[in-house]
Design a protein around this motif. Structure first.
Motif, PDB file in Angstrom:
ATOM      1  N   ILE A   1      -1.757  -5.707   4.815  1.00 28.80           N
ATOM      2  CA  ILE A   1      -0.989  -5.381   6.008  1.00 28.80           C
ATOM      3  C   ILE A   1      -1.869  -4.538   6.914  1.00 28.80           C
ATOM      4  O   ILE A   1      -2.379  -3.502   6.504  1.00 28.80           O
ATOM      5  CB  ILE A   1       0.296  -4.620   5.652  1.00 28.80           C
ATOM      6  CG1 ILE A   1       1.144  -5.465   4.691  1.00 28.80           C
ATOM      7  CG2 ILE A   1       1.083  -4.268   6.913  1.00 28.80           C
ATOM      8  CD1 ILE A   1       2.349  -4.755   4.149  1.00 28.80           C
ATOM      9  N   THR A   2      -2.055  -5.024   8.134  1.00 33.89           N
ATOM     10  CA  THR A   2      -2.823  -4.280   9.134  1.00 33.89           C
ATOM     11  C   THR A   2      -1.832  -3.658  10.098  1.00 33.89           C
ATOM     12  O   THR A   2      -1.055  -4.372  10.746  1.00 33.89           O
ATOM     13  CB  THR A   2      -3.783  -5.232   9.892  1.00 33.89           C
ATOM     14  OG1 THR A   2      -4.634  -5.866   8.944  1.00 33.89           O
ATOM     15  CG2 THR A   2      -4.613  -4.451  10.897  1.00 33.89           C
ATOM     16  N   TRP A   3      -1.851  -2.338  10.187  1.00 35.19           N
ATOM     17  CA  TRP A   3      -0.929  -1.611  11.042  1.00 35.19           C
ATOM     18  C   TRP A   3      -1.572  -1.333  12.383  1.00 35.19           C
ATOM     19  O   TRP A   3      -2.748  -1.030  12.461  1.00 35.19           O
ATOM     20  CB  TRP A   3      -0.531  -0.284  10.390  1.00 35.19           C
ATOM     21  CG  TRP A   3       0.107  -0.472   9.058  1.00 35.19           C
ATOM     22  CD1 TRP A   3      -0.478  -0.329   7.833  1.00 35.19           C
ATOM     23  CD2 TRP A   3       1.446  -0.903   8.805  1.00 35.19           C
ATOM     24  NE1 TRP A   3       0.414  -0.616   6.842  1.00 35.19           N
ATOM     25  CE2 TRP A   3       1.604  -0.976   7.403  1.00 35.19           C
ATOM     26  CE3 TRP A   3       2.525  -1.221   9.624  1.00 35.19           C
ATOM     27  CZ2 TRP A   3       2.809  -1.349   6.815  1.00 35.19           C
ATOM     28  CZ3 TRP A   3       3.716  -1.608   9.019  1.00 35.19           C
ATOM     29  CH2 TRP A   3       3.845  -1.668   7.647  1.00 35.19           C
TER      30      TRP A   3
ATOM     31  N   CYS B 251       2.472  -4.903  13.125  1.00 32.02           N
ATOM     32  CA  CYS B 251       1.601  -5.160  11.990  1.00 32.02           C
ATOM     33  C   CYS B 251       1.370  -6.656  11.834  1.00 32.02           C
ATOM     34  O   CYS B 251       2.118  -7.469  12.374  1.00 32.02           O
ATOM     35  CB  CYS B 251       2.165  -4.574  10.705  1.00 32.02           C
ATOM     36  SG  CYS B 251       3.644  -5.387  10.086  1.00 32.02           S
TER      37      CYS B 251
END
Length: 116
Positions: free
Chosen positions: A109-111, A51
């Motif tokens: 938050i980029t997963w 992430c």
């Protein structure tokens, strides 16, 4: 954009926490595609992102987050806890705590689904 990130090594039980203003370039450095990767990731590449965390006001805030998360993951994992779960649990704890009385800004938050 001030970015903290979590990486996981492909074939090893190794994770890495870092900070950058250019995540695509930094990932290429960690994976030895271009010069400048961190010494701690040299033996365990290739890495893939778990992430990225953005939304920090400045580099001081992002670096403080990176440092706090690195300190938190130095404690022992729970018995039979998978490393990815451990890192994500510790990140969740950090985001929900106040840092010396200061709240974190609203973070994005980029997963990356390859590890979930």
């Amino acid at each position: 954009m001030h970015t903290c990130y979590l990486l996981k090594a492909d074939n090893y039980c190794k994770c890495y926490i870092g900070y950058t203003v250019d995540f695509p370039r930094r990932l290429r450095q960690h994976n030895r595609e271009i010069q400048g990767g961190a010494k701690k990731t040299g033996r365990w590449y290739p890495y893939h992102p778990m992430c990225t965390i953005t939304g920090f006001i400045d580099n001081h805030q992002a670096l403080r987050f990176e440092f706090r998360l690195q300190q938190m993951v130095k404690s022992k994992r729970r018995k039979n806890e998978e490393i990815t779960t451990y890192y994500l649990r510790r990140m969740h704890e950090l985001i929900n705590m106040k840092d010396k009385g200061l709240s974190w800004p609203i973070l994005t938050i980029t997963w990356y689904p390859s590890y979930f």
